[in-house]
Each structure stands twice: as structure tokens, then as C-alpha cells.
Scaffold this active site. Sequence first.
Site, PDB file in Angstrom:
ATOM      1  N   SER A 183      66.674  20.989  77.546  1.00 17.74           N
ATOM      2  CA  SER A 183      66.365  21.234  76.455  1.00 17.74           C
ATOM      3  C   SER A 183      66.018  22.135  76.160  1.00 17.74           C
ATOM      4  O   SER A 183      65.340  22.933  76.548  1.00 17.74           O
ATOM      5  CB  SER A 183      65.740  20.033  76.163  1.00 17.74           C
ATOM      6  OG  SER A 183      65.650  18.400  76.902  1.00 17.74           O
TER       7      SER A 183
HETATM    8  N1  SAH Z   1      65.512  17.807  81.769  1.00 18.92           N
HETATM    9  C1  SAH Z   1      66.673  18.154  81.208  1.00 18.92           C
HETATM   10  C2  SAH Z   1      67.641  17.544  80.377  1.00 18.92           C
HETATM   11  C3  SAH Z   1      68.369  17.022  80.049  1.00 18.92           C
HETATM   12  S1  SAH Z   1      69.815  16.520  79.506  1.00 18.92           S
HETATM   13  C4  SAH Z   1      66.813  19.782  81.987  1.00 18.92           C
HETATM   14  O1  SAH Z   1      65.448  20.279  81.923  1.00 18.92           O
HETATM   15  O2  SAH Z   1      67.546  20.596  81.739  1.00 18.92           O
HETATM   16  C5  SAH Z   1      70.324  14.809  80.535  1.00 18.92           C
HETATM   17  C6  SAH Z   1      70.493  14.499  81.014  1.00 18.92           C
HETATM   18  O3  SAH Z   1      70.260  13.602  81.915  1.00 18.92           O
HETATM   19  C7  SAH Z   1      72.452  14.903  81.887  1.00 18.92           C
HETATM   20  O4  SAH Z   1      71.602  15.687  83.421  1.00 18.92           O
HETATM   21  C8  SAH Z   1      73.112  13.472  82.026  1.00 18.92           C
HETATM   22  O5  SAH Z   1      73.552  13.422  82.968  1.00 18.92           O
HETATM   23  C9  SAH Z   1      72.297  12.613  82.794  1.00 18.92           C
HETATM   24  N2  SAH Z   1      72.057  11.120  82.136  1.00 18.92           N
HETATM   25  C10 SAH Z   1      72.584  10.438  81.645  1.00 18.92           C
HETATM   26  N3  SAH Z   1      72.244   9.264  82.013  1.00 18.92           N
HETATM   27  C11 SAH Z   1      72.094   9.510  82.953  1.00 18.92           C
HETATM   28  C12 SAH Z   1      71.530   8.571  84.053  1.00 18.92           C
HETATM   29  N4  SAH Z   1      71.743   6.626  83.813  1.00 18.92           N
HETATM   30  N5  SAH Z   1      71.000   8.291  84.967  1.00 18.92           N
HETATM   31  C13 SAH Z   1      71.029   9.682  85.383  1.00 18.92           C
HETATM   32  N6  SAH Z   1      70.826  10.481  84.636  1.00 18.92           N
HETATM   33  C14 SAH Z   1      71.722  10.452  83.556  1.00 18.92           C
END
Ligand code: SAH
Length: 219
Positions: free
Chosen positions: A66
Amino acid sequence: MAIMKDAFAAYREEMVNKQIWARGIADEKILSVFRKIPRHLFVDEKERGKAYSDHPLSIGYNQTISQPYMVALMTNHLNLTGKERVLEIGTGSGYQAAVLSALAKEVYTIEKIEPLAEKAASILKALSITNVHIIVGDGSLGLPKDAPFDRIIITAGSPDIPLPLAEQLNEGGILVIPIGTRHIQELIVARKEMGELIKKKECGCIFVPLLGKYGWDSN
Ligand code: SAH
């Protein structure tokens, strides 16, 4: 946390001043964490030059780290005192988890894409961060065995608040989540009062979709 003096410190200072402090986040503890955590280590080597710029960046597998301000804003809404057990859904690069680790007691973070979870784990280890527990799985189900949590942060866009997450939040706890369509959301901050979630809309935002049982379909 082991913090190195690195060539990026001046970029971090500028990021904090122009992107975070200038937009109204004034909590010194939060600002100091953003000055310290080497965000460039959480992005691919070829993206390092852009690590401190004012937007999200690709981390592979169609996922993103993000925008710094969004990480700071969500962190600010969590109102951490240092004593909390926090659950994050969507580890991604591990950057948000690293920020939380410096402001809370324990951080549990769930990622569905195993190679991302592994990469995040190795960066956190290199930074000697020991209070982050990374779990591979469907985070929309939460983490019943370690529940309840004082704070829950979902860093992927969801159609609604996943029921298991609402249930795994402590009384008086805070949950932050982007809610909307697969493409655009509103940041919602919810507080549990007498068993009910009191929700407040904060601002528009754009996150990759939360997939899984209580998120969007994978296809
Ligand atoms: N917090 C992260 C950015 C997250 S991007 C950072 O600091 O870099 C969103 C993430 O959510 C992605 O890696 C994606 O694979 C994950 N995601 C999506 N659905 C999910 C689920 N049901 N359970 C766990 N992770 C999930």
C-alpha cells in the site's frame, strides 16, 4: 528491532514530512516508526528507487504494497498503546506488519499466497522482528485458535466485514477494513461496543480484493 543507518533515511524523512505529517498524522510514535522501517527492503530490488514515493507498488503475484500514507492512516485509526494483540489479514510484503510490530505487543498476520508469506517472513527475520506471526491461509476466516484480538486490520478490499472477524474482535476493540466493490472501496473503522460493531466511514480507497470464504470469489 535492529535498525540500520542506510542511504534511504533521507527519503524516509521526506516521506514522513510530505506524505504523512503534512496530511494530518501527528502521532510522534507513528511518525518515528515510519522514519525507521526500511520500506525499500519490502519491495523488489528493481523498484527500490520508488519505495518511498506516494503510491502503492507491485510486489508480484498481482498484489501491491500500500501507499505509505494509507499504511499510516490505517495504523493511526487502530489507536495502539503497545499492549494490543493485533490480527492483520493480507500480509503482502510484510511492511504493514513491521509497522504494527513496533506499536503493538503481538501481531498475527495471514496471507493466502505462500511465496509472499515466505518472503515477508525472511525480511522480518532479517530486521530481528520477533513479535510477528505469519500464517498461510484464508484470512477471511480469521484465526479462531488465537482469538480474540484487540485490533483487526484488513488490508484487502472486502464486500463486507467478514463475520468470523467481527466475532474474533474483543469488546472495545477496533477493526479497520476497506469495504466496497472489487475495484474501489471506502475505509471503514468499526469499534465493538456491547457486542455490536459501530461503523464509521473515513475515506475512499483502492485495495486489491480480499478473496476467500467471506471475501470475493477467486475467479
Ligand atoms: N499489508 C500488505 C499489503 C496487502 S495487499 C503490505 O503491507 O504489503 C493484500 C494482500 O492480501 C495480498 O498479498 C493478497 O494475497 C492478500 N489476500 C487476499 N485475500 C486474502 C485472504 N482471504 N487471506 C489472506 N490474504 C489474502
